[in-house]
Design a protein around this motif. Sequence first.
Motif, short mmCIF file in Angstrom:
data_model
loop_
_atom_site.label_atom_id
_atom_site.label_comp_id
_atom_site.label_asym_id
_atom_site.label_seq_id
_atom_site.Cartn_x
_atom_site.Cartn_y
_atom_site.Cartn_z
N CYS A 192 0.81 -1.22 0.00
CA CYS A 192 0.00 0.00 0.00
C CYS A 192 0.84 1.27 0.00
O CYS A 192 2.02 1.26 0.34
CB CYS A 192 -0.89 0.02 1.25
N ARG A 227 0.21 5.71 1.03
CA ARG A 227 -0.66 6.64 1.75
C ARG A 227 -0.49 8.02 1.14
O ARG A 227 0.29 8.18 0.21
CB ARG A 227 -0.36 6.63 3.25
N ASN A 280 -3.40 2.79 2.81
CA ASN A 280 -3.55 2.60 4.25
C ASN A 280 -2.88 3.82 4.91
O ASN A 280 -1.75 4.15 4.55
CB ASN A 280 -2.88 1.31 4.72
#
Length: 159
Positions: free
Chosen positions: A95, A97, A115
Motif C-alpha cells: 500500500c 498513503r 492505508n
Amino acid sequence: MTFSTADLHDEHEGKVQVANILMQSFGRKSRFSGPISTVKCLEDNSLVRAALEEPGNGRVLVVDGGASIRCALVGDKLAELGMRNGWAGLVINGCIRDSTVVSTLDIGIKALGTNPRRSVKKGEGERDIPLAFGDATIKPGDYLYSDEDGILVSPAELF
C-alpha cells in the motif's frame, strides 16, 4: 512515451510476462517504463527510502511488500523523492498513503491500495534480488512496462 502493454504483449508474446495482480494507479503518470530495481520488505520501508534517495536514471522500483495491506510503504514524501531523483515509477505489492498528494506528482505509481498507517523503520529487507508475485518473476535489470491495462516484464528492452 507512447506504448500500449496490450500491443507490446501481442508483439512479444512468449517473451514477456504479465504481472497478474490487480493494482491501482496513483501517480500522475498512468504510463511508465524502465529498467527494474527491486526491494523486498515486509512493513518496513527503510530500503525503499534508501533506493529512492539514489539517482533513478529512469528506472522503475518494484517493491514486494508481501501484499500486506496493514501499512503503507510509500507516502507523498517518498514519492516526491523518487520523482525528484529521476525514477520513472514505482510498483508496490503493498500500500501507499497520502494518495491525494501522490496523485499530483509527475511519477507513475501502482500499488494494491492505500492505508494511512506508516511502516516501521528497522532497516530490514533485501535489495536488488529477484522477486516473484503476480505470476511473474521480476529481476533487477529486466524492463517493466506499465499502463492502464497492466504490467509487463521483459528480459530485454522492447523499444
